[in-house]
Write a protein that holds these residues in place. Structure first.
Motif, PDB file in Angstrom:
ATOM      1  N   ILE A 180       8.534  -6.043 -16.306  1.00 30.10           N
ATOM      2  CA  ILE A 180       7.098  -5.819 -16.125  1.00 30.10           C
ATOM      3  C   ILE A 180       6.842  -4.324 -15.939  1.00 30.10           C
ATOM      4  O   ILE A 180       7.477  -3.680 -15.098  1.00 30.10           O
ATOM      5  CB  ILE A 180       6.557  -6.590 -14.912  1.00 30.10           C
ATOM      6  CG1 ILE A 180       6.717  -8.100 -15.119  1.00 30.10           C
ATOM      7  CG2 ILE A 180       5.086  -6.255 -14.662  1.00 30.10           C
ATOM      8  CD1 ILE A 180       6.252  -8.935 -13.937  1.00 30.10           C
ATOM      9  N   VAL A 181       5.900  -3.787 -16.715  1.00 31.37           N
ATOM     10  CA  VAL A 181       5.543  -2.371 -16.622  1.00 31.37           C
ATOM     11  C   VAL A 181       4.039  -2.266 -16.456  1.00 31.37           C
ATOM     12  O   VAL A 181       3.281  -2.767 -17.288  1.00 31.37           O
ATOM     13  CB  VAL A 181       5.979  -1.598 -17.888  1.00 31.37           C
ATOM     14  CG1 VAL A 181       5.571  -0.134 -17.780  1.00 31.37           C
ATOM     15  CG2 VAL A 181       7.490  -1.717 -18.103  1.00 31.37           C
ATOM     16  N   GLY A 182       3.588  -1.644 -15.374  1.00 27.64           N
ATOM     17  CA  GLY A 182       2.146  -1.507 -15.237  1.00 27.64           C
ATOM     18  C   GLY A 182       1.714  -0.955 -13.901  1.00 27.64           C
ATOM     19  O   GLY A 182       2.521  -0.762 -12.991  1.00 27.64           O
ATOM     20  N   GLY A 183       0.400  -0.744 -13.818  1.00 25.18           N
ATOM     21  CA  GLY A 183      -0.148  -0.140 -12.624  1.00 25.18           C
ATOM     22  C   GLY A 183      -1.179  -0.961 -11.897  1.00 25.18           C
ATOM     23  O   GLY A 183      -1.807  -0.467 -10.958  1.00 25.18           O
ATOM     24  N   THR A 184      -1.402  -2.213 -12.307  1.00 21.01           N
ATOM     25  CA  THR A 184      -2.374  -3.063 -11.610  1.00 21.01           C
ATOM     26  C   THR A 184      -1.633  -3.822 -10.511  1.00 21.01           C
ATOM     27  O   THR A 184      -1.006  -4.854 -10.759  1.00 21.01           O
ATOM     28  CB  THR A 184      -3.061  -4.035 -12.588  1.00 21.01           C
ATOM     29  OG1 THR A 184      -3.634  -3.290 -13.671  1.00 21.01           O
ATOM     30  CG2 THR A 184      -4.183  -4.798 -11.878  1.00 21.01           C
ATOM     31  N   GLY A 185      -1.704  -3.274  -9.289  1.00 17.27           N
ATOM     32  CA  GLY A 185      -0.872  -3.748  -8.201  1.00 17.27           C
ATOM     33  C   GLY A 185      -0.967  -5.227  -7.924  1.00 17.27           C
ATOM     34  O   GLY A 185       0.055  -5.914  -7.777  1.00 17.27           O
ATOM     35  N   PHE A 212      -8.702   6.507  -8.891  1.00 18.71           N
ATOM     36  CA  PHE A 212      -7.972   5.286  -9.217  1.00 18.71           C
ATOM     37  C   PHE A 212      -6.480   5.471  -8.959  1.00 18.71           C
ATOM     38  O   PHE A 212      -5.823   4.589  -8.383  1.00 18.71           O
ATOM     39  CB  PHE A 212      -8.217   4.923 -10.683  1.00 18.71           C
ATOM     40  CG  PHE A 212      -7.419   3.743 -11.170  1.00 18.71           C
ATOM     41  CD1 PHE A 212      -7.587   2.492 -10.608  1.00 18.71           C
ATOM     42  CD2 PHE A 212      -6.499   3.887 -12.199  1.00 18.71           C
ATOM     43  CE1 PHE A 212      -6.859   1.395 -11.050  1.00 18.71           C
ATOM     44  CE2 PHE A 212      -5.767   2.798 -12.656  1.00 18.71           C
ATOM     45  CZ  PHE A 212      -5.945   1.557 -12.078  1.00 18.71           C
ATOM     46  N   ALA A 213      -5.927   6.607  -9.368  1.00 17.16           N
ATOM     47  CA  ALA A 213      -4.505   6.884  -9.132  1.00 17.16           C
ATOM     48  C   ALA A 213      -4.198   6.894  -7.635  1.00 17.16           C
ATOM     49  O   ALA A 213      -3.152   6.386  -7.196  1.00 17.16           O
ATOM     50  CB  ALA A 213      -4.120   8.221  -9.755  1.00 17.16           C
ATOM     51  N   LYS A 214      -5.108   7.440  -6.860  1.00 21.17           N
ATOM     52  CA  LYS A 214      -4.922   7.463  -5.407  1.00 21.17           C
ATOM     53  C   LYS A 214      -4.899   6.044  -4.842  1.00 21.17           C
ATOM     54  O   LYS A 214      -4.086   5.713  -3.975  1.00 21.17           O
ATOM     55  CB  LYS A 214      -6.039   8.283  -4.768  1.00 21.17           C
ATOM     56  CG  LYS A 214      -5.880   8.505  -3.277  1.00 21.17           C
ATOM     57  CD  LYS A 214      -6.984   9.413  -2.746  1.00 21.17           C
ATOM     58  CE  LYS A 214      -6.829   9.636  -1.243  1.00 21.17           C
ATOM     59  NZ  LYS A 214      -7.897  10.521  -0.707  1.00 21.17           N
ATOM     60  N   ARG A 215      -5.793   5.179  -5.353  1.00 22.17           N
ATOM     61  CA  ARG A 215      -5.814   3.795  -4.883  1.00 22.17           C
ATOM     62  C   ARG A 215      -4.564   3.037  -5.315  1.00 22.17           C
ATOM     63  O   ARG A 215      -4.044   2.187  -4.582  1.00 22.17           O
ATOM     64  CB  ARG A 215      -7.067   3.076  -5.408  1.00 22.17           C
ATOM     65  CG  ARG A 215      -8.350   3.463  -4.703  1.00 22.17           C
ATOM     66  CD  ARG A 215      -9.458   2.466  -5.013  1.00 22.17           C
ATOM     67  NE  ARG A 215      -9.705   2.360  -6.443  1.00 22.17           N
ATOM     68  CZ  ARG A 215     -10.499   3.200  -7.115  1.00 22.17           C
ATOM     69  NH1 ARG A 215     -11.088   4.190  -6.511  1.00 22.17           N
ATOM     70  NH2 ARG A 215     -10.679   3.034  -8.414  1.00 22.17           N
ATOM     71  N   GLN A 216      -4.073   3.336  -6.520  1.00 23.41           N
ATOM     72  CA  GLN A 216      -2.838   2.699  -6.967  1.00 23.41           C
ATOM     73  C   GLN A 216      -1.690   3.028  -6.014  1.00 23.41           C
ATOM     74  O   GLN A 216      -0.935   2.152  -5.602  1.00 23.41           O
ATOM     75  CB  GLN A 216      -2.478   3.184  -8.373  1.00 23.41           C
ATOM     76  CG  GLN A 216      -3.337   2.606  -9.490  1.00 23.41           C
ATOM     77  CD  GLN A 216      -2.962   3.192 -10.833  1.00 23.41           C
ATOM     78  OE1 GLN A 216      -3.051   4.415 -11.024  1.00 23.41           O
ATOM     79  NE2 GLN A 216      -2.532   2.350 -11.747  1.00 23.41           N
ATOM     80  N   LEU A 217      -1.552   4.302  -5.677  1.00 19.39           N
ATOM     81  CA  LEU A 217      -0.480   4.719  -4.782  1.00 19.39           C
ATOM     82  C   LEU A 217      -0.629   4.067  -3.411  1.00 19.39           C
ATOM     83  O   LEU A 217       0.365   3.678  -2.786  1.00 19.39           O
ATOM     84  CB  LEU A 217      -0.469   6.245  -4.659  1.00 19.39           C
ATOM     85  CG  LEU A 217       0.053   6.987  -5.897  1.00 19.39           C
ATOM     86  CD1 LEU A 217      -0.275   8.470  -5.814  1.00 19.39           C
ATOM     87  CD2 LEU A 217       1.552   6.773  -6.053  1.00 19.39           C
ATOM     88  N   SER A 218      -1.876   3.940  -2.965  1.00 23.20           N
ATOM     89  CA  SER A 218      -2.123   3.285  -1.679  1.00 23.20           C
ATOM     90  C   SER A 218      -1.676   1.828  -1.730  1.00 23.20           C
ATOM     91  O   SER A 218      -1.062   1.315  -0.775  1.00 23.20           O
ATOM     92  CB  SER A 218      -3.619   3.363  -1.331  1.00 23.20           C
ATOM     93  OG  SER A 218      -3.900   2.664  -0.137  1.00 23.20           O
ATOM     94  N   TRP A 219      -1.958   1.152  -2.836  1.00 14.90           N
ATOM     95  CA  TRP A 219      -1.546  -0.247  -2.991  1.00 14.90           C
ATOM     96  C   TRP A 219      -0.023  -0.354  -2.974  1.00 14.90           C
ATOM     97  O   TRP A 219       0.552  -1.187  -2.273  1.00 14.90           O
ATOM     98  CB  TRP A 219      -2.097  -0.807  -4.297  1.00 14.90           C
ATOM     99  CG  TRP A 219      -1.797  -2.274  -4.477  1.00 14.90           C
ATOM    100  CD1 TRP A 219      -0.581  -2.843  -4.734  1.00 14.90           C
ATOM    101  CD2 TRP A 219      -2.721  -3.357  -4.375  1.00 14.90           C
ATOM    102  NE1 TRP A 219      -0.687  -4.203  -4.823  1.00 14.90           N
ATOM    103  CE2 TRP A 219      -2.002  -4.548  -4.597  1.00 14.90           C
ATOM    104  CE3 TRP A 219      -4.092  -3.430  -4.133  1.00 14.90           C
ATOM    105  CZ2 TRP A 219      -2.596  -5.795  -4.585  1.00 14.90           C
ATOM    106  CZ3 TRP A 219      -4.689  -4.689  -4.125  1.00 14.90           C
ATOM    107  CH2 TRP A 219      -3.948  -5.847  -4.339  1.00 14.90           C
TER     108      TRP A 219
END
Length: 340
Positions: free
Chosen positions: A114-119, A287-294
């Motif tokens: 699995i490759v992706g950024g939708t936590g 959005f990138a900041k929220r991804q990292l937070s997740w």
């Protein structure tokens, strides 16, 4: 011609073969997941499952930074271009589709990857989340949609922040469908969406190896701005025009994706193109900041700093995978396997 490494098939009926290996690569947008994933997939005889909530939509290529067939270097990719933008694809849909793909890939003796950024999407598969059927309240949904239309998405997002700050932090104000659903869950159950998530088990049915990519924040933001500029050169405006020509409603899931909402705003005469692009860059940074937070809330992630030497990073990743799955194979300079 090198021998193709074959992974053990899924567990036998008596369970004697143990858990199915599942490789996962996560990280914020523009960090370099696509480039890295191809090398990993070729090295470990893997097939890639997209873990991106927007790449499922046909005709949405530029704004989602979708890897095109000619760029996949022969690596099979799954859950890309599987539905039309009119369809409200959900995390439950993804969970079902990914589980099916994992079984099929493993059945071929290959490694599901699995490759992706939708936590939420990725976690829902890794830990097989159960999504409670809380029902729905259509009048309540329409009320929230009307409120957003009159007062703006930010105001509706503020409503969510008042009852569920954690969910509000993770959801973009423009993601109206999920913001409304989170409000609806609280409205129907008295329990926040975040509380429901916290109650999910974190035990995985898979033998997980999760690799996380990160880099210096300033460099990541520079790459994000470069990506947006490239999307504009590739024809993002024309892509959004084609979507608008389909008469998709503003609340359609497809129109909430980064790039689509901002450019649609310009095409509808609400702002200049320059302002839309600057807004898109800002929204993507957030959005990138929220991804990292997740991702920080996820466990057992092996982090790799992509600001260092790319070749050394790959060597580190291969070593992590070999160690995690206890594969007695040696990774050599010509990217071939030798049985130990």
């Amino acid at each position: 011609m090198k021998e193709e490494f074959s992974w053990p098939r899924q567990a036998a009926e008596d369970g004697s073969a143990g858990k199915q290996p599942l490789l996962v690569l996560i990280g914020p947008t523009a960090v370099g997941k696509t480039r890295t994933s191809l090398d990993i997939a070729k090295t470990w005889n893997a097939e890639i499952i997209s873990g991106d909530s927007m790449q499922v939509y046909r005709g949405m290529d530029i704004g989602t930074a979708k890897i095109m067939p000619e760029e996949r270097e022969g690596i099979p990719h799954h859950l890309i271009d599987i539905c039309d933008p009119e369809y409200a694809y959900s995390v439950a849909d993804f969970q079902t589709g990914a589980a099916e793909a994992i079984g099929q890939i493993a059945g071929r003796g290959r490694l599901p990857f699995i490759v992706g950024g939708t936590g939420l999407y990725v976690e829902s598969v890794c830990y097989r989340y159960r999504f409670a059927e809380n029902g729905s309240d259509e009048p309540f949904r329409r009320e929230q949609e009307l409120f957003a239309a009159e007062h703006g998405a930010e105001a509706l997002h503020g409503r969510l922040g008042a009852v569920d700050p954690e969910a509000a932090q993770r959801l973009h104000p423009n993601d109206l469908r999920r913001v409304i659903r989170a409000l609806e869950v609280y409205h129907l159950t008295g329990q926040t969406f975040s509380e429901q998530q916290a109650g999910q088990t974190k035990e995985s049915p898979y033998e997980l190896c999760i690799i996380g990519l990160t880099m210096d924040r300033a460099e990541l933001y520079r790459r994000i701005e470069q990506r947006v500029d490239l999307m504009m050169e590739q024809g993002l405006v024309e892509e959004v025009q084609r979507l608008l020509a389909r008469d998709l409603p503003p609340t359609a899931v497809a129109m909430q994706g980064l790039g689509y909402k901002e450019i649609a705003n310009y095409l509808q005469g609400n702002c200049s193109l320059e302002a839309a692009v600057e807004l898109l860059k800002r929204d993507t940074r957030r959005f990138a900041k929220r991804q990292l937070s997740w991702f920080r809330h996820m466990k057992d992630i092996h982090w790799i700093d992509m600001g260092e030497n790319f070749h050394n990073n790959l060597q580190s990743i291969h070593a992590i995978i070999a160690g995690k799955f206890q594969v007695d194979l040696e990774y050599t300079s010509n990217q071939s396997f030798r049985r130990g």
